[in-house]
Design an enzyme around this catalytic site. Structure first.
Site, short mmCIF file in Angstrom:
data_model
loop_
_atom_site.label_atom_id
_atom_site.label_comp_id
_atom_site.label_asym_id
_atom_site.label_seq_id
_atom_site.Cartn_x
_atom_site.Cartn_y
_atom_site.Cartn_z
N ARG A 110 -0.56 -8.77 13.52
CA ARG A 110 -1.08 -7.80 12.55
C ARG A 110 -1.89 -8.51 11.47
O ARG A 110 -2.90 -7.98 10.99
CB ARG A 110 0.08 -7.01 11.92
CG ARG A 110 0.69 -6.01 12.91
CD ARG A 110 2.09 -5.60 12.53
NE ARG A 110 2.16 -4.83 11.31
CZ ARG A 110 3.23 -4.76 10.54
NH1 ARG A 110 4.34 -5.41 10.86
NH2 ARG A 110 3.22 -4.03 9.46
N LYS A 154 0.83 -1.22 0.00
CA LYS A 154 0.00 0.00 0.00
C LYS A 154 0.86 1.26 0.00
O LYS A 154 0.65 2.17 -0.80
CB LYS A 154 -0.91 0.05 1.25
CG LYS A 154 -1.90 -1.08 1.38
CD LYS A 154 -2.82 -0.88 2.58
CE LYS A 154 -2.13 -0.91 3.92
NZ LYS A 154 -1.57 -2.23 4.29
N ARG A 203 -9.51 0.76 8.38
CA ARG A 203 -9.12 -0.62 8.67
C ARG A 203 -10.21 -1.37 9.41
O ARG A 203 -10.03 -2.53 9.75
CB ARG A 203 -7.87 -0.61 9.54
CG ARG A 203 -6.56 -0.80 8.78
CD ARG A 203 -5.45 -0.58 9.80
NE ARG A 203 -4.27 -1.32 9.57
CZ ARG A 203 -3.15 -0.78 9.07
NH1 ARG A 203 -3.12 0.45 8.66
NH2 ARG A 203 -2.07 -1.51 8.96
N ARG A 237 11.54 -6.08 5.00
CA ARG A 237 11.38 -4.64 4.76
C ARG A 237 12.38 -3.79 5.53
O ARG A 237 12.60 -3.99 6.72
CB ARG A 237 9.95 -4.21 5.14
CG ARG A 237 9.74 -2.70 5.05
CD ARG A 237 8.30 -2.32 4.95
NE ARG A 237 7.54 -2.70 6.12
CZ ARG A 237 6.21 -2.58 6.20
NH1 ARG A 237 5.54 -2.13 5.15
NH2 ARG A 237 5.56 -2.95 7.28
N ARG A 262 11.33 -1.60 10.87
CA ARG A 262 10.27 -1.14 11.75
C ARG A 262 10.15 -2.03 12.97
O ARG A 262 10.30 -3.25 12.88
CB ARG A 262 8.94 -1.16 10.98
CG ARG A 262 8.64 0.15 10.27
CD ARG A 262 7.46 0.06 9.37
NE ARG A 262 6.27 -0.51 10.00
CZ ARG A 262 5.08 -0.53 9.43
NH1 ARG A 262 4.93 0.00 8.22
NH2 ARG A 262 4.05 -1.06 10.02
#
Ligand code: AMP
Length: 218
Positions: A174, A16, A91, A130, A163
């Site tokens: 998550r 996203k 969300r 990531r 992160r």
């Protein structure tokens, strides 16, 4: 592109943020990432950050009232006058109903919702691999899109960071939150005929190309 409000929907790791960044550059409209806003607040230790920190670290959603307040304020700013991209918001169903009301009150019509669909094993690799530039926010992946020099941004030489919530346990939480609270939004928007599906199991470049072509015709 007729619609003034774009919503990017997808699981954590679907891309996203990466795609919203490209669309933001192409159309000159701001990318509003609730995750980025909340992370910045946590870093600064503001009251918003203090309220969000525990939930974020646990991989759970921050309460609707808090996130809706953040978005309400942000979309009222002058740079959002000719459109904006919501990245990571809504969300939950109550958040989606909040967007409906907010757009209606401002006379801004219906949103256009982009759903980026990605398989679970790809999501896991994207999240664990990531890395984000600490200066410019450019996103890398040590498996799919590594920087030229290890842990350093190609563009500005700044350090790449992982992160805090991209660790295995938090990622699992998550994904659970996504399945139970966010996935229902696909049907919510499909029933309203506002959803456009994007095949997300690909490199970022072809996805961005297809998406921008679609948005130009939409
Ligand atoms: P993201 O950067 O979009 O993956 O978001 C990181 C974290 O911020 C999430 O795991 C949530 O804890 C929180 N968050 C971001 N956006 C929302 C939202 N719309 N509603 C609730 N929590 C959110």
């Amino acid at each position: 592109m007729k619609s003034q409000a774009l919503i990017f929907l997808g699981a954590p790791g679907a891309g996203k943020g990466t795609q919203a960044r490209e669309v933001s550059k192409e159309f000159g409209i701001p990318q509003i990432s609730t995750g980025d806003i909340l992370r910045e607040a946590v870093k600064k230790g503001t009251p918003l950050g203090l309220a969000a920190k525990v939930k974020m670290e646990a991989g759970q959603l921050v309460p609707d009232e808090i996130v809706c307040g953040v978005v309400e304020e942000r979309i009222g700013e002058p740079d959002c006058m000719s459109g904006f991209i919501l990245d990571g918001f809504p969300r939950t169903i109550p958040q989606a109903q909040f967007v409906d009301r907010a757009l209606e009150n401002k006379g801004r019509g219906k949103p256009l919702v982009i759903n980026i669909a990605v398989e679970q094993d790809v999501l896991l690799k994207r999240l664990t691999g990531r890395r984000t530039c600490s200066a410019c926010g450019e996103i890398y992946n040590i498996y799919f899109n590594p920087p030229k020099a290890e842990a350093v941004c190609d563009k500005d030489g700044a350090k790449l960071l992982q992160r805090a919530d991209d660790n295995e346990e938090t990622i699992r939480q998550r994904l659970v939150a996504y399945d139970s609270q966010t996935r229902p939004l696909i049907d919510y928007y499909r029933q309203k005929n506002l959803l456009h599906d994007v095949e997300g199991n690909r490199d970022p470049e072809p996805i961005a190309r297809d998406l921008i072509r679609f948005l130009k015709s939409a």
